[in-house]
Scaffold this motif. Structure first.
Motif, PDB file in Angstrom:
ATOM      1  N   UNK A 127     -99.571  27.447 -20.575  1.00 49.50           N
ATOM      2  CA  UNK A 127     -99.109  27.396 -19.196  1.00 49.50           C
ATOM      3  C   UNK A 127     -97.929  26.448 -19.073  1.00 49.50           C
ATOM      4  N   UNK A 128     -97.604  26.068 -17.826  1.00 47.68           N
ATOM      5  CA  UNK A 128     -96.501  25.130 -17.618  1.00 47.68           C
ATOM      6  C   UNK A 128     -96.775  23.838 -18.384  1.00 47.68           C
ATOM      7  N   UNK A 129     -95.715  23.301 -18.956  1.00 53.79           N
ATOM      8  CA  UNK A 129     -95.866  22.161 -19.852  1.00 53.79           C
ATOM      9  C   UNK A 129     -96.615  20.985 -19.223  1.00 53.79           C
ATOM     10  N   UNK A 130     -96.251  20.641 -17.990  1.00 48.96           N
ATOM     11  CA  UNK A 130     -96.904  19.473 -17.399  1.00 48.96           C
ATOM     12  C   UNK A 130     -98.389  19.720 -17.194  1.00 48.96           C
ATOM     13  N   UNK A 131     -98.748  20.970 -16.846  1.00 48.82           N
ATOM     14  CA  UNK A 131    -100.169  21.284 -16.629  1.00 48.82           C
ATOM     15  C   UNK A 131    -100.941  21.225 -17.947  1.00 48.82           C
ATOM     16  N   UNK A 132    -100.321  21.744 -19.013  1.00 52.76           N
ATOM     17  CA  UNK A 132    -100.981  21.695 -20.320  1.00 52.76           C
ATOM     18  C   UNK A 132    -101.142  20.251 -20.745  1.00 52.76           C
ATOM     19  N   UNK A 133    -100.062  19.481 -20.574  1.00 50.95           N
ATOM     20  CA  UNK A 133    -100.129  18.085 -21.008  1.00 50.95           C
ATOM     21  C   UNK A 133    -101.194  17.311 -20.242  1.00 50.95           C
ATOM     22  N   UNK A 188    -116.267  23.972 -22.644  1.00 46.51           N
ATOM     23  CA  UNK A 188    -117.475  24.376 -21.931  1.00 46.51           C
ATOM     24  C   UNK A 188    -117.056  25.281 -20.774  1.00 46.51           C
ATOM     25  N   UNK A 189    -118.004  26.070 -20.212  1.00 42.28           N
ATOM     26  CA  UNK A 189    -117.629  26.930 -19.078  1.00 42.28           C
ATOM     27  C   UNK A 189    -116.988  26.125 -17.945  1.00 42.28           C
ATOM     28  N   UNK A 190    -117.484  24.913 -17.689  1.00 40.52           N
ATOM     29  CA  UNK A 190    -116.909  24.096 -16.612  1.00 40.52           C
ATOM     30  C   UNK A 190    -115.464  23.732 -16.944  1.00 40.52           C
ATOM     31  N   UNK A 191    -115.223  23.395 -18.216  1.00 43.41           N
ATOM     32  CA  UNK A 191    -113.862  23.055 -18.621  1.00 43.41           C
ATOM     33  C   UNK A 191    -112.937  24.266 -18.552  1.00 43.41           C
ATOM     34  N   UNK A 194    -108.272  26.786 -13.030  1.00 47.85           N
ATOM     35  CA  UNK A 194    -107.842  26.260 -11.733  1.00 47.85           C
ATOM     36  C   UNK A 194    -106.508  25.527 -11.845  1.00 47.85           C
ATOM     37  N   UNK A 195    -106.250  24.958 -13.027  1.00 45.79           N
ATOM     38  CA  UNK A 195    -104.983  24.256 -13.230  1.00 45.79           C
ATOM     39  C   UNK A 195    -103.854  25.236 -13.556  1.00 45.79           C
ATOM     40  N   UNK A 196    -104.176  26.531 -13.492  1.00 47.05           N
ATOM     41  CA  UNK A 196    -103.147  27.541 -13.724  1.00 47.05           C
ATOM     42  C   UNK A 196    -102.886  27.811 -15.197  1.00 47.05           C
ATOM     43  N   UNK A 197    -103.841  27.453 -16.055  1.00 45.44           N
ATOM     44  CA  UNK A 197    -103.636  27.662 -17.485  1.00 45.44           C
ATOM     45  C   UNK A 197    -104.313  28.949 -17.921  1.00 45.44           C
ATOM     46  N   UNK A 198    -103.724  29.569 -18.938  1.00 46.29           N
ATOM     47  CA  UNK A 198    -104.347  30.757 -19.493  1.00 46.29           C
ATOM     48  C   UNK A 198    -105.094  30.369 -20.751  1.00 46.29           C
ATOM     49  N   UNK A 199    -106.297  30.952 -20.896  1.00 48.43           N
ATOM     50  CA  UNK A 199    -107.119  30.638 -22.056  1.00 48.43           C
ATOM     51  C   UNK A 199    -107.055  31.795 -23.034  1.00 48.43           C
ATOM     52  N   UNK A 249    -107.385  38.702  -9.152  1.00 46.21           N
ATOM     53  CA  UNK A 249    -106.563  39.612  -8.359  1.00 46.21           C
ATOM     54  C   UNK A 249    -105.898  38.847  -7.211  1.00 46.21           C
ATOM     55  N   UNK A 250    -106.693  38.062  -6.513  1.00 43.50           N
ATOM     56  CA  UNK A 250    -106.168  37.287  -5.383  1.00 43.50           C
ATOM     57  C   UNK A 250    -105.151  36.251  -5.881  1.00 43.50           C
ATOM     58  N   UNK A 251    -105.476  35.617  -7.016  1.00 44.28           N
ATOM     59  CA  UNK A 251    -104.574  34.594  -7.550  1.00 44.28           C
ATOM     60  C   UNK A 251    -103.219  35.202  -7.901  1.00 44.28           C
ATOM     61  N   UNK A 252    -103.246  36.392  -8.538  1.00 47.00           N
ATOM     62  CA  UNK A 252    -102.001  37.048  -8.923  1.00 47.00           C
ATOM     63  C   UNK A 252    -101.215  37.464  -7.672  1.00 47.00           C
ATOM     64  N   UNK A 253    -101.916  37.961  -6.673  1.00 40.98           N
ATOM     65  CA  UNK A 253    -101.262  38.378  -5.425  1.00 40.98           C
ATOM     66  C   UNK A 253    -100.558  37.191  -4.765  1.00 40.98           C
ATOM     67  N   UNK A 254    -101.236  36.052  -4.738  1.00 41.42           N
ATOM     68  CA  UNK A 254    -100.644  34.831  -4.178  1.00 41.42           C
ATOM     69  C   UNK A 254     -99.371  34.461  -4.933  1.00 41.42           C
TER      70      UNK A 254
END
Lengths: 298, 141
Positions: A228-234, A260-263, A269-274, B94-99
């Motif tokens: 994801x975006x560098x600052x978010x990854x960092x 973990x699932x929570x992590x 939520x931080x916009x990162x792709x796993x 889906x909602x996140x991508x739409x946003x």
């Protein structure tokens, strides 16, 4: 199903003068499993297999194959087959001689299976082995190793020169025959991605030492990449152990121990792709983290 | 097989998909572990782990000496479990991508409605108790 260990080593060490090729290695291999013995060239894979098959002698340490030492031990050696890349054959031998002699050494030899494989690999039986192509020479070994149905089979880089189609048929036959006639198979190879799904257990040797000894399935799930975006990854990796990282402009990726699932949710939520990591990449990264001189082989 | 998730989980999901689609009917026999292994070119122990996951979940059951079968009610059990995860796994992204793309909520809802209309014209909704329950669930939210 409880399985007993077929191979056990303890503190196994082999020195050649100043060089320690195998350094205090302790591991075991369970009965009826397909195990990958992986590592770089010169890591010590072949030496380990030579020690396990009684073809070389340990400087120190213990080896038990079927509970006994393999050295000069007919009851152990008759149950082994060791297919190696550098196999030498008598001068003027032809493949037909190899297949005629093989049943003398392997009590579970299956002639029908051997014939089926000879046909499939299109092996010329009547040509001198010296005149065979590299791939055909490998096919001789692969056919012997499969048709021998030895309770413990070692394949050391068995398919040099085999094309993709032939390798795939080797994998397919290996799996199908293993399923029908369960046995223990140790497979050493560079082509980690090709064999990764076949393996039940993975041993990685580097610089003479075992650095990974793990169930293939849990190994696969043991790391995650976040991108994801560098600052978010960092920010996300700040207090975590990073196995590898990469940057491209404002983007970054990092390889981490499994989350973990929570992590995972936190990362999302931080916009990162796993993402996952192939077994090959994982081994390269783990090995690099262990010893920085491990080069990428992919 | 993708690399993101354990292979045995993917095997279990594929069997579930086949049960959902009706390719594997309830009380019918499923292929053996070795057949799964050969087909997917994976270690039989891995395939076995996937199958066992479904046995533990009550989706498959063993008949001694014969093989593995799809349990009665398996289809509904899988569907209800997946419905529970549906919002998290499909609606949230889906909602996140739409946003991210600046697609407004009203526009998103219109888009979904257009697509559901198109989809049901092509293939009418399977009228099972499952789908009815989804509607009531949505309303209660």
């Amino acid at each position: 199903m409880t399985r007993s260990p077929v191979i056990e080593t303890e503190g196994l060490t082999r020195r050649f003068g100043d060089l320690t090729a195998v350094d205090d290695v302790t591991f075991s291999v369970q009965e009826h499993s397909i195990v990958g013995l992986l590592g770089r060239n010169g890591a010590g894979k072949t030496t380990v297999m030579q020690l396990l098959t009684g073809q070389d002698f340990a400087t120190s340490g213990e080896i038990r194959i079927f509970g006994e030492s393999p050295v000069e031990n007919a009851s152990v050696l008759s149950r082994l087959s060791f297919i190696k890349e550098s196999q030498r054959y008598p001068e003027d031998f032809k493949p037909k001689h190899v297949f005629k002699a093989a049943p003398w050494f392997f009590e579970h030899w299956n002639e029908e299976f051997a014939q089926e494989l000879i046909e499939e690999f299109r092996l010329p039986l009547n040509r001198r082995i010296k005149k065979l192509s590299r791939g055909q020479l490998s096919a001789v070994g692969v056919i012997v190793g499969l048709a021998a149905r030895a309770p413990l089979t070692f394949f050391d880089e068995p398919y040099l020169g085999l094309d993709a189609v032939a390798r795939q048929s080797f994998y397919d036959h290996l799996l199908a025959d293993y399923a029908r006639h369960p046995r223990t198979i140790v497979l050493s190879t560079h082509l980690i991605d090709e064999v990764s799904d076949l393996l039940e257990h993975v041993l990685v040797i580097d610089d003479g030492r075992i650095i990974i000894d793990q169930d293939a399935e849990s190994l696969r799930g043991s790391v995650t990449t976040v991108a994801g975006p560098r600052h978010a990854v960092e920010r996300f990796v700040e207090h975590r152990e990073v196995l590898a990282s990469d940057r491209l402009g404002g983007l970054a990726t990092a390889t981490l121990e499994a989350l973990t699932p929570a992590e995972r949710r936190e990362a999302a939520d931080a916009g990162l792709e796993l993402g996952g990591v192939s077994l090959q990449q994982l081994i390269v990264r783990r090995t690099r983290a262990h010893a920085s001189e491990f080069g990428a082989e992919s | 097989m993708d690399e993101d998730r354990p292979i045995f989980v993917q095997i279990a999901e594929q069997i579930e998909n086949d049960i959902l689609s009706g390719a594997l009917e309830e009380e019918s026999q499923v292929p053996s572990t070795n057949e799964f292994a050969a087909f997917h070119r994976i270690n039989p122990a891995t395939a076995g782990k996937g199958v066992n996951l479904l046995v533990d979940a009550g989706v498959l059951y063993k008949r001694r000496g014969i093989g593995m079968f799809v349990a009665a009610g398996a289809r509904e059990r899988i569907a209800s479990e997946r419905r529970a995860r549906f919002a998290d796994e499909f609606v949230t992204p889906l909602v996140a991508e739409a946003r991210k793309l600046g697609i407004g909520d009203a526009q998103l809802i219109t888009l979904i409605r257009d697509h559901t209309t198109k989809a049901s014209a092509a293939q009418p909704l399977a009228q099972t108790s499952a789908t009815k329950r989804t509607h009531t669930q949505e309303k209660s939210k």
